[in-house]
Enzyme design. Structure first.
Site, PDB file in Angstrom:
ATOM      1  N   ASN A  91       0.822  -1.207   0.000  1.00  0.00           N
ATOM      2  CA  ASN A  91       0.000   0.000   0.000  1.00  0.00           C
ATOM      3  C   ASN A  91       0.859   1.261   0.000  1.00  0.00           C
ATOM      4  OD1 ASN A  91      -2.036  -1.853   0.163  1.00  0.00           O
ATOM      5  ND2 ASN A  91      -2.402  -1.552   2.353  1.00  0.00           N
ATOM      6  N   ASP A  93      -0.613   4.161   0.998  1.00  0.00           N
ATOM      7  CA  ASP A  93      -1.216   5.075   1.980  1.00  0.00           C
ATOM      8  C   ASP A  93      -0.362   5.093   3.253  1.00  0.00           C
ATOM      9  OD1 ASP A  93      -3.535   2.413   2.519  1.00  0.00           O
ATOM     10  OD2 ASP A  93      -2.009   3.043   3.962  1.00  0.00           O
ATOM     11  N   HIS A 113       6.145  -0.635  -2.548  1.00  0.00           N
ATOM     12  CA  HIS A 113       5.682   0.036  -3.767  1.00  0.00           C
ATOM     13  C   HIS A 113       5.668   1.556  -3.619  1.00  0.00           C
ATOM     14  CE1 HIS A 113       3.507  -3.905  -5.072  1.00  0.00           C
ATOM     15  NE2 HIS A 113       4.796  -3.955  -5.283  1.00  0.00           N
ATOM     16  N   SER A 181      -4.755  -9.810  -3.145  1.00  0.00           N
ATOM     17  CA  SER A 181      -5.323 -10.767  -4.108  1.00  0.00           C
ATOM     18  C   SER A 181      -4.256 -11.689  -4.680  1.00  0.00           C
ATOM     19  CB  SER A 181      -5.979  -9.992  -5.258  1.00  0.00           C
ATOM     20  OG  SER A 181      -5.000  -9.153  -5.877  1.00  0.00           O
ATOM     21  N   ASN A 205      -7.933 -13.054   4.667  1.00  0.00           N
ATOM     22  CA  ASN A 205      -8.438 -12.346   3.490  1.00  0.00           C
ATOM     23  C   ASN A 205      -9.950 -12.490   3.386  1.00  0.00           C
ATOM     24  OD1 ASN A 205      -6.881 -10.874   1.469  1.00  0.00           O
ATOM     25  ND2 ASN A 205      -8.021 -12.095  -0.014  1.00  0.00           N
TER      26      ASN A 205
HETATM   27  C1  LIG Z   1      -0.712  -7.398 -12.964  1.00  0.00           C
HETATM   28  C2  LIG Z   1       0.443  -8.380 -12.727  1.00  0.00           C
HETATM   29  C3  LIG Z   1       0.250  -9.644 -13.512  1.00  0.00           C
HETATM   30  N1  LIG Z   1       1.702  -7.709 -13.131  1.00  0.00           N
HETATM   31  C4  LIG Z   1       2.795  -7.859 -12.374  1.00  0.00           C
HETATM   32  O1  LIG Z   1       2.850  -8.553 -11.384  1.00  0.00           O
HETATM   33  C5  LIG Z   1       3.955  -7.049 -12.842  1.00  0.00           C
HETATM   34  C6  LIG Z   1       4.708  -7.801 -13.947  1.00  0.00           C
HETATM   35  C7  LIG Z   1       5.309  -9.051 -13.495  1.00  0.00           C
HETATM   36  C8  LIG Z   1       6.491  -9.143 -12.854  1.00  0.00           C
HETATM   37  N2  LIG Z   1       6.721 -10.470 -12.566  1.00  0.00           N
HETATM   38  C9  LIG Z   1       5.696 -11.215 -13.024  1.00  0.00           C
HETATM   39  C10 LIG Z   1       5.472 -12.602 -12.968  1.00  0.00           C
HETATM   40  C11 LIG Z   1       4.320 -13.083 -13.514  1.00  0.00           C
HETATM   41  C12 LIG Z   1       3.413 -12.188 -14.131  1.00  0.00           C
HETATM   42  C13 LIG Z   1       3.632 -10.801 -14.167  1.00  0.00           C
HETATM   43  C14 LIG Z   1       4.783 -10.331 -13.611  1.00  0.00           C
HETATM   44  N3  LIG Z   1       4.824  -6.712 -11.721  1.00  0.00           N
HETATM   45  C15 LIG Z   1       5.551  -5.568 -11.831  1.00  0.00           C
HETATM   46  O2  LIG Z   1       5.543  -4.829 -12.791  1.00  0.00           O
HETATM   47  C16 LIG Z   1       6.453  -5.243 -10.640  1.00  0.00           C
HETATM   48  C17 LIG Z   1       5.961  -3.986  -9.876  1.00  0.00           C
HETATM   49  C18 LIG Z   1       4.613  -4.112  -9.412  1.00  0.00           C
HETATM   50  C19 LIG Z   1       4.242  -2.914  -8.518  1.00  0.00           C
HETATM   51  C20 LIG Z   1       3.284  -1.988  -9.224  1.00  0.00           C
HETATM   52  N4  LIG Z   1       2.761  -0.975  -8.298  1.00  0.00           N
HETATM   53  C21 LIG Z   1       1.734  -1.167  -7.485  1.00  0.00           C
HETATM   54  N5  LIG Z   1       1.311  -0.205  -6.619  1.00  0.00           N
HETATM   55  C22 LIG Z   1       1.880   1.131  -6.686  1.00  0.00           C
HETATM   56  C23 LIG Z   1       1.097   1.930  -7.664  1.00  0.00           C
HETATM   57  C24 LIG Z   1      -0.174   2.481  -7.077  1.00  0.00           C
HETATM   58  O3  LIG Z   1      -0.561   2.102  -5.964  1.00  0.00           O
HETATM   59  O4  LIG Z   1      -0.758   3.309  -7.766  1.00  0.00           O
HETATM   60  S1  LIG Z   1       0.921  -2.692  -7.522  1.00  0.00           S
HETATM   61  C25 LIG Z   1      -0.612  -2.400  -6.762  1.00  0.00           C
HETATM   62  O5  LIG Z   1      -1.469  -3.399  -7.249  1.00  0.00           O
HETATM   63  C26 LIG Z   1      -1.529  -4.456  -6.314  1.00  0.00           C
HETATM   64  C27 LIG Z   1      -2.955  -4.550  -5.909  1.00  0.00           C
HETATM   65  O6  LIG Z   1      -3.113  -5.722  -5.265  1.00  0.00           O
HETATM   66  P1  LIG Z   1      -3.760  -5.829  -3.788  1.00  0.00           P
HETATM   67  O7  LIG Z   1      -3.106  -4.863  -2.868  1.00  0.00           O
HETATM   68  O8  LIG Z   1      -3.729  -7.254  -3.480  1.00  0.00           O
HETATM   69  O9  LIG Z   1      -5.255  -5.280  -3.998  1.00  0.00           O
HETATM   70  P2  LIG Z   1      -6.451  -5.989  -4.787  1.00  0.00           P
HETATM   71  O10 LIG Z   1      -7.496  -4.965  -4.919  1.00  0.00           O
HETATM   72  O11 LIG Z   1      -5.935  -6.702  -5.968  1.00  0.00           O
HETATM   73  O12 LIG Z   1      -6.976  -7.140  -3.766  1.00  0.00           O
HETATM   74  C28 LIG Z   1      -7.517  -6.775  -2.530  1.00  0.00           C
HETATM   75  C29 LIG Z   1      -7.688  -8.075  -1.750  1.00  0.00           C
HETATM   76  O13 LIG Z   1      -8.135  -7.724  -0.442  1.00  0.00           O
HETATM   77  C30 LIG Z   1      -9.273  -8.495  -0.112  1.00  0.00           C
HETATM   78  N6  LIG Z   1     -10.107  -7.625   0.727  1.00  0.00           N
HETATM   79  C31 LIG Z   1     -10.945  -6.633   0.327  1.00  0.00           C
HETATM   80  N7  LIG Z   1     -11.511  -6.047   1.425  1.00  0.00           N
HETATM   81  C32 LIG Z   1     -10.994  -6.683   2.517  1.00  0.00           C
HETATM   82  C33 LIG Z   1     -11.165  -6.544   3.935  1.00  0.00           C
HETATM   83  N8  LIG Z   1     -11.975  -5.635   4.453  1.00  0.00           N
HETATM   84  N9  LIG Z   1     -10.458  -7.355   4.749  1.00  0.00           N
HETATM   85  C34 LIG Z   1      -9.625  -8.322   4.240  1.00  0.00           C
HETATM   86  N10 LIG Z   1      -9.405  -8.494   2.897  1.00  0.00           N
HETATM   87  C35 LIG Z   1     -10.083  -7.685   2.066  1.00  0.00           C
HETATM   88  C36 LIG Z   1      -9.914  -8.894  -1.417  1.00  0.00           C
HETATM   89  O14 LIG Z   1     -10.556 -10.117  -1.236  1.00  0.00           O
HETATM   90  C37 LIG Z   1      -8.712  -9.023  -2.356  1.00  0.00           C
HETATM   91  O15 LIG Z   1      -8.192 -10.347  -2.322  1.00  0.00           O
HETATM   92  C38 LIG Z   1      -0.709  -4.081  -5.114  1.00  0.00           C
HETATM   93  O16 LIG Z   1       0.567  -4.650  -5.220  1.00  0.00           O
HETATM   94  C39 LIG Z   1      -0.625  -2.560  -5.255  1.00  0.00           C
HETATM   95  O17 LIG Z   1       0.502  -2.024  -4.639  1.00  0.00           O
HETATM   96  N11 LIG Z   1       7.729  -4.840 -11.092  1.00  0.00           N
HETATM   97  C40 LIG Z   1       8.538  -5.736 -11.697  1.00  0.00           C
HETATM   98  O18 LIG Z   1       8.284  -6.908 -11.810  1.00  0.00           O
HETATM   99  O19 LIG Z   1       9.664  -5.138 -12.158  1.00  0.00           O
HETATM  100  C41 LIG Z   1      10.398  -5.967 -13.051  1.00  0.00           C
HETATM  101  C42 LIG Z   1      11.728  -5.823 -12.642  1.00  0.00           C
HETATM  102  C43 LIG Z   1      12.332  -6.905 -12.039  1.00  0.00           C
HETATM  103  C44 LIG Z   1      13.639  -6.818 -11.776  1.00  0.00           C
HETATM  104  C45 LIG Z   1      14.320  -5.629 -12.090  1.00  0.00           C
HETATM  105  C46 LIG Z   1      13.630  -4.544 -12.668  1.00  0.00           C
HETATM  106  C47 LIG Z   1      12.296  -4.620 -12.937  1.00  0.00           C
END
Ligand SMILES: CC(C)NC(=O)[C@H](Cc1c[nH]c2ccccc12)NC(=O)[C@H](CCCC/N=C(/NCCC(=O)O)S[C@H]1O[C@H](COP(=O)(O)OP(=O)(O)OC[C@H]2O[C@@H](n3cnc4c(N)ncnc43)[C@H](O)[C@@H]2O)[C@@H](O)[C@H]1O)NC(=O)OCc1ccccc1
Length: 232
Positions: A91, A93, A113, A181, A205
């Protein structure tokens, strides 16, 4: 197995009950944009105004939200846990800090991040604390140039603190993941890494996540209830 070294990973779900939008919530979109399309260096090069507005709005919204019971429970854990503890958050925030986790307390809190209240100057490379909007291209506090971007890790960029995180995962007795997620790497791979080094793994979760099957135990429910229960 005695639990001494704990690594905790949090995601957008831990801040949902505070009113901070998650990424893959109902529509998980911002003004119709997938986050993956706004939070990238390419988007910033293509349309810096749109990207700055995206982060200015989220930074301003921090003033309208409060830490919830889950954030406060981790504040208590930070004060009371005498063993090793590392809280890694995806996060951007500041609710973990406002929930009482003291970043100065042995560096136990890492924003892998980045953070909304930090900026990065592309002219002098300085990183600075920041409160206001960036849309008007204000001068860098260090060099005065108007080349500030949010100090946020965008897709395709290397997350922060990976060395410390990997070392802590390798030494962990317990890995706990809350409100994520498991869709974004490298964070989504931490559970496998912790398990490979023999740690017990627990997920708290609301819904089943992409990584739920990888944990020894997975509990369903809102973080505001599950985290205080687990910390007690
Ligand atoms: C979409 C995904 C497939 N893409 C990636 O993973 C990519 C590419 C990739 C890399 N390796 C891979 C391997 C396989 C596939 C793809 C990749 N990763 C990257 O690009 C990363 C960088 C990724 C970071 C991007 N920035 C963020 N955030 C900042 C921005 C901003 O905030 O604006 S990511 C951002 O999205 C993600 C969101 O996910 P969650 O936080 O889990 O939120 P979400 O809404 O998805 O889920 C919420 C969950 O909470 C639950 N929930 C809801 N309410 C509640 C509640 N009340 N209580 C409990 N649980 C609850 C829900 O059920 C749900 O499960 C977080 O990480 C968040 O930070 N960088 C990188 O790999 O660099 C390369 C590199 C490597 C070496 C050297 C140089 C370069």
């Amino acid at each position: 197995m005695a639990i001494n070294n704990i690594v905790i990973l949090t995601g957008a779900g831990i801040s949902a009950e505070s009113g901070v939008a998650t990424f893959r919530g109902p529509d998980g979109l911002w003004e119709g944009h997938r986050v993956e399309d706004v939070a990238t260096p390419e988007a910033f090069a293509r349309d810096p105004i749109m990207v700055q507005r995206f982060y200015d709005e989220r930074r301003a919204a921090l003033g309208t939200v409060q830490p919830n019971a889950a954030h406060k429970a981790f504040g208590r854990l930070d004060r009371e846990w005498s063993g090793e503890l590392l809280l890694v958050t995806q996060n951007v925030d500041d609710l973990h800090e406002r929930g009482g986790v003291d970043p100065a307390h042995g560096g136990r809190l890492l924003h892998m991040h980045g953070a909304l209240k930090r900026v990065w100057c592309l002219a002098c490379d300085a990183r600075s604390d920041w409160e206001g909007p960036l849309l008007a291209q204000p001068p860098c506090p260090a060099c005065g140039a108007s080349a500030l971007r949010p100090d946020i890790v965008w897709f395709g960029e290397m997350p922060y603190h990976m060395d410390r995180i990997e070392a802590a995962l390798a030494a962990a007795d317990l890995f706990v993941s809350i409100g994520t997620s498991g869709a974004v790497y490298p964070a989504a791979g931490f559970v496998q890494m912790a398990r490979a080094f023999g740690a017990r793994t627990l997920e708290l979760n609301l819904d089943v996540s992409e990584g739920s099957h990888l944990f020894h135990e997975s509990r369903r429910g809102p973080a505001g209830e599950l985290v205080p229960e687990w910390v007690e």
